[in-house]
Design a protein around this motif. Structure first.
Motif, mmCIF file in Angstrom:
data_model
loop_
_atom_site.group_PDB
_atom_site.id
_atom_site.type_symbol
_atom_site.label_atom_id
_atom_site.label_comp_id
_atom_site.label_asym_id
_atom_site.label_seq_id
_atom_site.Cartn_x
_atom_site.Cartn_y
_atom_site.Cartn_z
ATOM 1 N N ARG A 153 0.846 -1.186 0.000
ATOM 2 C CA ARG A 153 0.000 0.000 0.000
ATOM 3 C C ARG A 153 0.890 1.248 0.000
ATOM 4 N NH1 ARG A 153 -4.062 1.238 3.342
ATOM 5 N NH2 ARG A 153 -5.533 1.277 1.620
ATOM 6 N N ARG A 154 0.282 2.376 -0.335
ATOM 7 C CA ARG A 154 1.056 3.614 -0.404
ATOM 8 C C ARG A 154 0.489 4.656 0.560
ATOM 9 N NH1 ARG A 154 1.951 7.532 -5.626
ATOM 10 N NH2 ARG A 154 -0.060 8.306 -4.918
ATOM 11 N N MET A 155 1.373 5.442 1.135
ATOM 12 C CA MET A 155 0.955 6.557 1.969
ATOM 13 C C MET A 155 1.872 7.750 1.696
ATOM 14 S SD MET A 155 2.111 5.023 5.662
ATOM 15 C CE MET A 155 3.630 4.089 5.853
ATOM 16 N N THR A 156 1.410 8.918 2.098
ATOM 17 C CA THR A 156 2.189 10.145 1.969
ATOM 18 C C THR A 156 2.771 10.484 3.327
ATOM 19 O OG1 THR A 156 0.757 10.964 0.197
ATOM 20 C CG2 THR A 156 2.109 12.579 1.345
ATOM 21 N N ILE A 157 4.051 10.804 3.370
ATOM 22 C CA ILE A 157 4.699 11.130 4.638
ATOM 23 C C ILE A 157 5.439 12.461 4.527
ATOM 24 C CG2 ILE A 157 6.432 10.419 6.338
ATOM 25 C CD1 ILE A 157 5.719 7.554 5.811
ATOM 26 N N TYR A 158 5.109 13.351 5.456
ATOM 27 C CA TYR A 158 5.787 14.648 5.569
ATOM 28 C C TYR A 158 6.838 14.547 6.664
ATOM 29 C CZ TYR A 158 6.493 19.468 7.243
ATOM 30 O OH TYR A 158 7.038 20.661 7.655
ATOM 31 N N THR A 159 8.074 14.931 6.327
ATOM 32 C CA THR A 159 9.132 15.048 7.329
ATOM 33 C C THR A 159 9.527 16.518 7.412
ATOM 34 O OG1 THR A 159 10.744 14.434 5.604
ATOM 35 C CG2 THR A 159 10.034 12.714 7.129
ATOM 36 N N PRO A 160 9.697 17.044 8.631
ATOM 37 C CA PRO A 160 9.932 18.489 8.785
ATOM 38 C C PRO A 160 11.326 18.897 8.328
ATOM 39 C CG PRO A 160 10.161 17.383 10.895
ATOM 40 C CD PRO A 160 9.676 16.328 9.917
ATOM 41 N N ALA A 161 11.491 20.194 8.113
ATOM 42 C CA ALA A 161 12.807 20.731 7.771
ATOM 43 C C ALA A 161 13.808 20.341 8.855
ATOM 44 C CB ALA A 161 12.729 22.251 7.649
ATOM 45 N N LYS A 167 16.171 13.728 15.812
ATOM 46 C CA LYS A 167 15.837 12.340 16.147
ATOM 47 C C LYS A 167 14.626 12.328 17.069
ATOM 48 C CE LYS A 167 19.103 12.095 20.032
ATOM 49 N NZ LYS A 167 20.233 11.341 20.612
ATOM 50 N N ASN A 168 13.993 11.167 17.152
ATOM 51 C CA ASN A 168 12.861 10.966 18.051
ATOM 52 C C ASN A 168 11.742 11.986 17.851
ATOM 53 O OD1 ASN A 168 14.293 8.814 19.146
ATOM 54 N ND2 ASN A 168 15.145 10.052 20.803
ATOM 55 N N TYR A 169 11.310 12.114 16.579
ATOM 56 C CA TYR A 169 10.232 13.043 16.263
ATOM 57 C C TYR A 169 8.881 12.459 16.685
ATOM 58 C CZ TYR A 169 13.447 15.685 13.293
ATOM 59 O OH TYR A 169 14.488 16.433 12.827
ATOM 60 N N PRO A 170 7.960 13.305 17.129
ATOM 61 C CA PRO A 170 6.584 12.843 17.318
ATOM 62 C C PRO A 170 5.914 12.642 15.969
ATOM 63 C CG PRO A 170 6.720 15.193 17.732
ATOM 64 C CD PRO A 170 8.125 14.720 17.492
ATOM 65 N N VAL A 171 4.843 11.851 15.951
ATOM 66 C CA VAL A 171 4.176 11.505 14.693
ATOM 67 C C VAL A 171 2.678 11.798 14.794
ATOM 68 C CG1 VAL A 171 3.727 9.711 12.971
ATOM 69 C CG2 VAL A 171 5.837 9.655 14.319
ATOM 70 N N MET A 172 2.168 12.502 13.790
ATOM 71 C CA MET A 172 0.730 12.701 13.645
ATOM 72 C C MET A 172 0.238 11.845 12.477
ATOM 73 S SD MET A 172 -1.440 16.036 12.381
ATOM 74 C CE MET A 172 -0.876 17.135 13.666
ATOM 75 N N TYR A 173 -0.709 10.951 12.754
ATOM 76 C CA TYR A 173 -1.339 10.137 11.715
ATOM 77 C C TYR A 173 -2.615 10.870 11.291
ATOM 78 C CZ TYR A 173 1.973 6.564 13.136
ATOM 79 O OH TYR A 173 3.140 5.876 13.418
ATOM 80 N N LEU A 174 -2.658 11.297 10.030
ATOM 81 C CA LEU A 174 -3.692 12.206 9.526
ATOM 82 C C LEU A 174 -4.457 11.523 8.392
ATOM 83 C CD1 LEU A 174 -4.914 15.103 9.398
ATOM 84 C CD2 LEU A 174 -2.997 15.706 7.882
ATOM 85 N N MET A 175 -5.758 11.301 8.597
ATOM 86 C CA MET A 175 -6.528 10.484 7.651
ATOM 87 C C MET A 175 -7.575 11.288 6.886
ATOM 88 S SD MET A 175 -6.744 6.830 9.626
ATOM 89 C CE MET A 175 -7.017 7.359 11.309
ATOM 90 N N HIS A 176 -7.817 10.871 5.656
ATOM 91 C CA HIS A 176 -8.718 11.553 4.723
ATOM 92 C C HIS A 176 -10.153 11.058 4.869
ATOM 93 C CE1 HIS A 176 -9.146 8.015 2.141
ATOM 94 N NE2 HIS A 176 -7.846 7.804 2.322
ATOM 95 N N GLY A 177 -11.056 11.645 4.079
ATOM 96 C CA GLY A 177 -12.464 11.280 4.115
ATOM 97 C C GLY A 177 -12.880 10.400 2.952
ATOM 98 N N LYS A 205 5.367 22.094 16.940
ATOM 99 C CA LYS A 205 6.647 21.419 17.084
ATOM 100 C C LYS A 205 6.980 20.664 15.807
ATOM 101 C CE LYS A 205 6.554 20.985 22.101
ATOM 102 N NZ LYS A 205 6.641 20.081 23.267
ATOM 103 N N PRO A 206 8.249 20.526 15.472
ATOM 104 C CA PRO A 206 8.614 19.696 14.321
ATOM 105 C C PRO A 206 8.092 18.272 14.525
ATOM 106 C CG PRO A 206 10.477 21.023 15.021
ATOM 107 C CD PRO A 206 9.431 21.177 16.090
ATOM 108 N N MET A 207 7.388 17.771 13.535
ATOM 109 C CA MET A 207 6.787 16.445 13.648
ATOM 110 C C MET A 207 6.718 15.790 12.281
ATOM 111 S SD MET A 207 2.726 17.447 14.116
ATOM 112 C CE MET A 207 3.009 18.897 15.138
ATOM 113 N N ILE A 208 6.577 14.487 12.291
ATOM 114 C CA ILE A 208 6.305 13.730 11.070
ATOM 115 C C ILE A 208 4.793 13.616 10.935
ATOM 116 C CG2 ILE A 208 6.538 11.455 9.976
ATOM 117 C CD1 ILE A 208 9.198 11.177 11.537
ATOM 118 N N VAL A 209 4.296 13.789 9.716
ATOM 119 C CA VAL A 209 2.862 13.653 9.456
ATOM 120 C C VAL A 209 2.664 12.517 8.457
ATOM 121 C CG1 VAL A 209 0.730 14.786 8.712
ATOM 122 C CG2 VAL A 209 2.505 16.121 9.867
ATOM 123 N N VAL A 210 1.938 11.495 8.874
ATOM 124 C CA VAL A 210 1.704 10.308 8.050
ATOM 125 C C VAL A 210 0.274 10.350 7.540
ATOM 126 C CG1 VAL A 210 1.621 7.788 8.023
ATOM 127 C CG2 VAL A 210 3.370 8.978 9.374
#
Length: 392
Positions: A153-161, A167-177, A205-210
């Motif tokens: 499967r495929r997903m889009t992932i944002y990594t901050p500047a 290291k040890n970034y928090p992660v937000m899992y963000l889902m569509h409709g 805060k700098p975070m990864i968005v999945v």
């Protein structure tokens, strides 16, 4: 004395040059034009058209355009608030015509619309949705194995500047409709621009968005996997039988992210949120894994009763022992934030009211945001902006 042939060739050359010249003799128009007073002018060169209108989310009704002597149809809006807006033209009964003077478009399921941004000052909504001179994160389209669903499967992932240096970034899992896919939040939702601008301003805060694909019968967005160029639809993707639900398969996503990215593997460093169907997925994921997420966000959440879409959601919550036990475990684990947001005229307003009523009766803590408008991307971009500033 010039020969008849040379005269004929000269005449032919002149006619040919005139014909070529006419090919390039067209009226150049700019559209849309964001005026200094905050109004916006749409222009369309259509000299043979009989009736032209502009339709968009900048106002509730379609607007008739006025034709000039040069064949340019125009319409100027009232002063618009800072925002990202979408629009299209209606020409002689044909609706949804894209603006040939504007190359910027978005796809929402099967509808393409032109877009433009109004911004008045740094930090307003329009500014947050623009690409500004700040440090930029990266967007990647990532393929992963889902053993639960039995497919790649495929997903889009944002990594901050600066991701590579941290290291040890928090992660937000963000889902569509419903009708969306893993491209929805990065394109329609302007997630990367919002995160870049909030992080640069110190407001998040700098975070990864999945951003996963929530259609468990699909691998990826339409046309971007082996099924080819099928027609997507609102309520389903391919109407195939799925071997598992989104919440049942969600740990495949978490496991991939936590084994391939520099993340903090702690409850209070994980957030799960989503819009509409994705809000419903977030509700179910948080219930199924009560110790996994410190932050839960429901944006215009699609809260449905399993097997009975017509049954009131409050009745389901107050009578179903399984969901009650799940919620008891979830709130016993003390999430740092349970956030609910919805528009006043959203067709899912009652379901979200039912959820809040049940939470109030049980004494479950939550925060609530109510906005104008309905089930629209304008609200969901606002909700992401607000939620991203509250987490971690």
């Amino acid at each position: 004395m010039r020969s008849i042939l040379s005269i004929a060739l000269s005449a032919l050359y002149v006619l040919s040059a005139q014909a070529q010249e006419k090919l390039f003799q067209r009226v150049e128009v700019q559209s849309p034009v964001v005026n200094t007073d905050g109004t916006v002018t749409f222009n369309l060169f259509a000299p043979k058209a009989k009736k032209v209108e502009v339709a968009g989310d900048f106002q509730p009704e379609v607007a008739p355009m006025v034709k000039s002597e040069s064949g340019v149809w125009s319409y100027t809006t009232v002063k618009l608030a800072p925002e990202l807006y979408s629009y299209s033209f209606n020409i002689d009964g044909m609706t949804g015509v894209k603006d040939p003077a504007n190359i910027y478009t978005n796809r929402d399921i099967t509808t393409f619309s032109n877009i433009f941004i109004v911004s008045k000052e740094k930090g307003d909504r329009g500014f947050l949705y623009k690409v500004n001179e700040v440090k930029h994160g990266n967007i990647a389209k990532v393929w992963y194995d889902s053993p639960t669903l039995g497919m790649q499967r495929r997903m889009t992932i944002y990594t901050p500047a600066g991701y590579d240096k941290g290291k040890n970034y928090p992660v937000m899992y963000l889902m569509h409709g419903s009708g969306g896919d893993e491209n929805a939040w990065s394109e329609l939702g302007r997630a990367a621009q919002i995160m870049d601008n909030l992080i640069a301003a110190g407001r998040a805060k700098p975070m990864i968005v999945v951003m996963p694909n929530g259609n468990t019968d699909c691998q990826a967005a339409p046309g971007e996997w082996s099924r080819g160029m099928y027609q997507p639809s609102f309520m389903s993707s391919l109407n195939q039988h799925s071997v598992a639900t989104m919440d049942e398969s969600f740990m495949d996503i978490v496991n991939y992210v936590e084994s391939h990215y520099k993340v903090a593997k702690k409850k209070n460093c994980r957030a799960v949120c989503g819009l509409s169907m994705g809000g419903g997925h977030s509700f179910l994921v948080a219930n199924r894994y009560p110790d996994m997420f410190g932050y839960i966000g429901l944006f215009s959440a699609g809260l449905r009763v399993p097997g009975d879409r017509e049954k009131p959601f409050y009745e389901y919550l107050s009578k179903d022992a399984k969901v009650q036990a799940q919620l008891d475990r979830l709130f016993a684990a003390k999430p740092l934030l349970y956030w609910i947001a919805i528009g006043k005229t959203d067709f899912l307003y009652q379901q979200n009211t039912d959820l809040r009523r049940f939470f109030d009766e049980k004494g479950y803590p939550y925060e609530y945001m109510e906005t104008d408008g309905g089930h629209i991307w304008r609200n969901w971009r606002v909700y992401l902006t607000e939620f991203a500033q509250k987490v971690f």
